[in-house]
Design a protein around this motif. Structure first.
Motif: not given
Length: 120
Positions: A14-17, A67-68, A83-84, A118-119
């Motif tokens: 969590a928080g990663g990309s 997200f982009t 992201n995030s 996402v962990s």
């Protein structure tokens, strides 16, 4: 035969990309909208983000600001920078394209899906 091949899924904290990519191949005239959907087991597939050939974008409220989506029309690819990331973003992500095979013949195609986990 049109194919969409995804890459870039995986496991992240969590928080990663993560960055997902999708490449279209085959015989077609052009691509209208490209995008990403996601689906959890037992749930409906939902739109994450989409982008037109002119670059107009649309995002699900849950991913706005994180997200982009981007697209390279020259090489028929679409990418999703995530992201995030949150645990609730865990799903199978599917690339999507609305293809003009020839004038007047428009079809939707999907990729095979890529798992994003996402962990917490």
């Amino acid at each position: 035969q049109v194919q969409l091949v995804e890459s870039g899924g995986g496991l992240v904290q969590a928080g990663g990309s993560l960055r997902l990519s999708c490449a279209a191949s085959g015989r077609f005239f052009s691509i209208n909208v490209m995008g990403w959907y996601r689906q959890a087991p037992g749930k409906q597939r939902e739109l994450v983000a989409s982008i037109t050939s002119g670059g107009s974008t649309n995002y699900a409220d849950s991913v706005k600001g994180r997200f982009t989506i981007s697209r390279d029309n020259a090489v028929n690819t679409v990418s999703l920078q995530m992201n995030s990331l949150k645990p609730e973003d865990t799903d199978v992500y599917y690339c999507y394209g609305n293809f003009i095979i020839m004038p007047g013949h428009i079809y939707n195609y999907w990729g095979q899906g890529t798992q994003v986990t996402v962990s917490s």
